[in-house]
Design an enzyme around this catalytic site. Structure first.
Site, PDB file in Angstrom:
ATOM      1  N   ASN A   1       0.852  -1.055  -0.208  1.00 26.91           N
ATOM      2  CA  ASN A   1      -0.050  -0.032   0.070  1.00 26.91           C
ATOM      3  C   ASN A   1       1.053   1.237   0.085  1.00 26.91           C
ATOM      4  OD1 ASN A   1      -1.526   2.255   0.691  1.00 26.91           O
ATOM      5  ND2 ASN A   1      -2.379   1.258   2.383  1.00 26.91           N
ATOM      6  N   VAL A   2       1.009   1.762  -1.179  1.00 30.62           N
ATOM      7  CA  VAL A   2       1.986   2.970  -1.295  1.00 30.62           C
ATOM      8  C   VAL A   2       1.724   4.293  -0.314  1.00 30.62           C
ATOM      9  CG1 VAL A   2       2.987   2.490  -3.607  1.00 30.62           C
ATOM     10  CG2 VAL A   2       0.939   3.993  -3.386  1.00 30.62           C
TER      11      VAL A   2
ATOM     12  N   ASN B   1       2.470   5.803 -10.203  1.00 31.86           N
ATOM     13  CA  ASN B   1       1.080   5.792 -11.094  1.00 31.86           C
ATOM     14  C   ASN B   1       0.051   5.487 -10.154  1.00 31.86           C
ATOM     15  OD1 ASN B   1      -0.015   5.154 -13.951  1.00 31.86           O
ATOM     16  ND2 ASN B   1      -0.227   3.171 -12.696  1.00 31.86           N
TER      17      ASN B   1
ATOM     18  N   SER C   1      -2.161  14.329 -14.887  1.00 26.56           N
ATOM     19  CA  SER C   1      -3.636  14.153 -15.533  1.00 26.56           C
ATOM     20  C   SER C   1      -4.139  15.519 -16.073  1.00 26.56           C
ATOM     21  CB  SER C   1      -4.726  13.778 -14.510  1.00 26.56           C
ATOM     22  OG  SER C   1      -6.059  13.824 -14.948  1.00 26.56           O
TER      23      SER C   1
ATOM     24  N   TYR D   1      -8.140  15.238  -6.055  1.00 28.99           N
ATOM     25  CA  TYR D   1      -7.656  14.900  -7.096  1.00 28.99           C
ATOM     26  C   TYR D   1      -6.841  15.756  -7.742  1.00 28.99           C
ATOM     27  CZ  TYR D   1      -7.083  12.029 -11.497  1.00 28.99           C
ATOM     28  OH  TYR D   1      -6.433  10.951 -12.264  1.00 28.99           O
ATOM     29  N   ALA D   2      -7.619  16.819  -8.272  1.00 25.47           N
ATOM     30  CA  ALA D   2      -6.862  18.094  -8.785  1.00 25.47           C
ATOM     31  C   ALA D   2      -5.485  18.537  -7.918  1.00 25.47           C
ATOM     32  CB  ALA D   2      -8.003  19.370  -8.887  1.00 25.47           C
TER      33      ALA D   2
ATOM     34  N   LYS E   1      -2.624  15.948  -8.647  1.00 26.45           N
ATOM     35  CA  LYS E   1      -2.249  15.967  -9.773  1.00 26.45           C
ATOM     36  C   LYS E   1      -1.430  17.085 -10.203  1.00 26.45           C
ATOM     37  CE  LYS E   1      -3.428  11.758 -10.811  1.00 26.45           C
ATOM     38  NZ  LYS E   1      -2.271  10.826 -10.788  1.00 26.45           N
TER      39      LYS E   1
HETATM   40  N1  NAD Z   1      -7.977   6.543 -16.452  1.00 22.78           N
HETATM   41  C1  NAD Z   1      -7.999   7.682 -16.704  1.00 22.78           C
HETATM   42  O1  NAD Z   1      -9.040   8.362 -17.216  1.00 22.78           O
HETATM   43  C2  NAD Z   1      -6.902   8.604 -16.196  1.00 22.78           C
HETATM   44  C3  NAD Z   1      -6.838   9.899 -16.532  1.00 22.78           C
HETATM   45  C4  NAD Z   1      -5.879  10.579 -16.092  1.00 22.78           C
HETATM   46  C5  NAD Z   1      -4.770  10.299 -15.265  1.00 22.78           C
HETATM   47  N2  NAD Z   1      -5.221   8.897 -14.473  1.00 22.78           N
HETATM   48  C6  NAD Z   1      -4.067   8.388 -13.671  1.00 22.78           C
HETATM   49  O2  NAD Z   1      -3.540   7.406 -14.271  1.00 22.78           O
HETATM   50  C7  NAD Z   1      -3.034   6.547 -13.247  1.00 22.78           C
HETATM   51  C8  NAD Z   1      -3.835   4.990 -13.445  1.00 22.78           C
HETATM   52  O3  NAD Z   1      -5.111   5.190 -13.210  1.00 22.78           O
HETATM   53  P1  NAD Z   1      -5.991   3.920 -13.875  1.00 22.78           P
HETATM   54  O4  NAD Z   1      -6.922   4.794 -14.707  1.00 22.78           O
HETATM   55  O5  NAD Z   1      -4.962   3.023 -14.721  1.00 22.78           O
HETATM   56  O6  NAD Z   1      -6.386   3.070 -12.624  1.00 22.78           O
HETATM   57  P2  NAD Z   1      -6.927   1.656 -12.207  1.00 22.78           P
HETATM   58  O7  NAD Z   1      -7.824   1.959 -10.958  1.00 22.78           O
HETATM   59  O8  NAD Z   1      -7.153   1.053 -13.394  1.00 22.78           O
HETATM   60  O9  NAD Z   1      -5.465   1.272 -11.757  1.00 22.78           O
HETATM   61  C9  NAD Z   1      -4.885   1.586 -10.692  1.00 22.78           C
HETATM   62  C10 NAD Z   1      -3.983   0.583  -9.929  1.00 22.78           C
HETATM   63  O10 NAD Z   1      -3.402   1.240  -8.636  1.00 22.78           O
HETATM   64  C11 NAD Z   1      -3.601   0.250  -7.683  1.00 22.78           C
HETATM   65  N3  NAD Z   1      -3.379   1.111  -6.358  1.00 22.78           N
HETATM   66  C12 NAD Z   1      -4.457   1.979  -5.980  1.00 22.78           C
HETATM   67  N4  NAD Z   1      -4.194   2.115  -4.586  1.00 22.78           N
HETATM   68  C13 NAD Z   1      -2.904   1.690  -4.469  1.00 22.78           C
HETATM   69  C14 NAD Z   1      -2.223   1.570  -3.064  1.00 22.78           C
HETATM   70  N5  NAD Z   1      -2.621   2.345  -2.223  1.00 22.78           N
HETATM   71  N6  NAD Z   1      -0.989   1.259  -3.293  1.00 22.78           N
HETATM   72  C15 NAD Z   1      -0.812   0.372  -4.317  1.00 22.78           C
HETATM   73  N7  NAD Z   1      -1.530   0.310  -5.265  1.00 22.78           N
HETATM   74  C16 NAD Z   1      -2.612   0.912  -5.454  1.00 22.78           C
HETATM   75  C17 NAD Z   1      -4.785  -0.449  -7.766  1.00 22.78           C
HETATM   76  O11 NAD Z   1      -4.775  -1.667  -7.311  1.00 22.78           O
HETATM   77  C18 NAD Z   1      -4.716  -0.609  -9.377  1.00 22.78           C
HETATM   78  O12 NAD Z   1      -4.112  -1.871  -9.653  1.00 22.78           O
HETATM   79  C19 NAD Z   1      -3.677   7.337 -11.938  1.00 22.78           C
HETATM   80  O13 NAD Z   1      -2.489   8.119 -11.190  1.00 22.78           O
HETATM   81  C20 NAD Z   1      -4.580   8.198 -12.508  1.00 22.78           C
HETATM   82  O14 NAD Z   1      -4.823   9.319 -11.735  1.00 22.78           O
HETATM   83  C21 NAD Z   1      -5.919   8.026 -15.189  1.00 22.78           C
END
Ligand code: NAD
Length: 264
Positions: free
Chosen positions: A62-63, A89, A141, A154-155, A158
């Site tokens: 858990n990061v 990420n 983001s 979130y904002a 990011k």
């Molecule tokens: N999907 C979008 O539209 C989007 C847009 C802009 C930015 N992002 C960013 O991209 C990144 C990835 O998002 P995604 O959409 O692939 O998400 P996702 O939910 O598909 O995957 C996120 C992963 O992070 C892991 N995770 C969450 N909390 C954690 C913790 N405390 N410790 C360890 N692992 C943890 C989850 O288990 C999951 O495997 C994020 O930083 C998100 O903010 C996503």
């Protein structure tokens, strides 16, 4: 192969953008360490990378907990001896209007989605300085620039990630270390698709706000990560790369009916 022999540590690598990036890096010759709290999906991604002929392992963390971030970095070094690429990420965000966010939820968002990025960076930098090389990537983001309803935590994280990226970049630019951010627009990941299921038809409404008329595929974001991780980006540091289908290019101003885009 653009990452041959490299060791990459990817947080949130068990799903979505992190998963696509882990698989892309592995295809390009990197050994990948997936750091995620989701044991089942982390094992699945490791299995799929190995089945495709790549090298991967995972560490369950858990990061949001500093001790876990320490274990994540130490385990990677113990197992592979170095860290060439760190991708911060993983994400968690509280949701709600400014006056409605509980302090604990605000803090949890900062812990997982900003402090973890800082702490992993802090721990990996001395390793990269010793190596005289390394790449740090941070997932920001479009939300790092723009406001959305009920998304203040979130904002804030990011935007913070962008500041962390720039400051890390200039301080370590003469040590052979590059640090950049990727700013995806809305991407069809399991995490994001869950937010579009209600109300019915919301996904289509959402897609219509994007000039390209669709969400990104995770692979399209992973492609940008790959460029930034590779030597092709050797003069790129302190930068952010938008991959948002034109979303932030549009002012958001309304248009006179009939004089808008040609698809209406
Ligand atoms: N999907 C979008 O539209 C989007 C847009 C802009 C930015 N992002 C960013 O991209 C990144 C990835 O998002 P995604 O959409 O692939 O998400 P996702 O939910 O598909 O995957 C996120 C992963 O992070 C892991 N995770 C969450 N909390 C954690 C913790 N405390 N410790 C360890 N692992 C943890 C989850 O288990 C999951 O495997 C994020 O930083 C998100 O903010 C996503």
């Amino acid at each position: 192969m653009r990452l041959k022999g490299k060791i990459s540590l990817i947080t949130g690598g068990a799903s979505g953008i992190g998963e696509a990036t882990a698989k892309t890096f592995a295809r390009e010759g990197s050994t990948v360490m997936i750091a995620d709290r989701d044991e089942t999906n982390a094992a699945r991604v490791v299995g799929e990378i190995r089945a495709a002929g790549g090298a991967a392992d995972c560490v369950i963390v858990n990061v949001g907990k500093p001790a876990d971030v320490e274990r994540m970095v130490q385990t990677t070094v113990d197992r592979f001896g170095r860290i060439d690429v760190l991708l911060n990420n993983a994400v968690y965000t509280a949701m709600g209007r400014v006056a409605d966010i509980a302090l604990e939820e605000w803090q949890r968002t900062l812990d997982v989605s900003l402090t973890a990025y800082f702490y992993a960076t802090k721990l990996v930098l001395p390793i990269m300085v010793r190596q005289r090389s390394g790449v740090i990537l941070n997932t920001s983001s479009t939300a790092g620039f723009l406001a959305d309803y009920k998304l203040v935590p979130y904002a804030v994280v990011k935007a913070g990630v962008l500041a962390l990226t720039r400051n890390t970049a200039i301080e370590y630019a003469r040590k052979g270390i590059r640090c950049n951010a990727v700013c995806p627009g809305s991407t069809a990941t399991p995490g994001f698709l869950r937010t579009l299921t209600r109300p019915k038809g919301f996904k289509e409404i959402y897609e219509n706000t994007i000039p390209m008329g669709r969400l990104a595929q995770p692979q399209e974001i992973a492609n940008v990560m790959l460029f930034l991780a590779s030597d092709e980006a050797s003069f790129v540091t302190g930068a952010y790369y938008l991959a948002d289908g034109g979303f932030t290019a549009h002012s958001g101003n309304p248009y006179v009916p009939g004089q808008g885009p040609d698809w209406e």
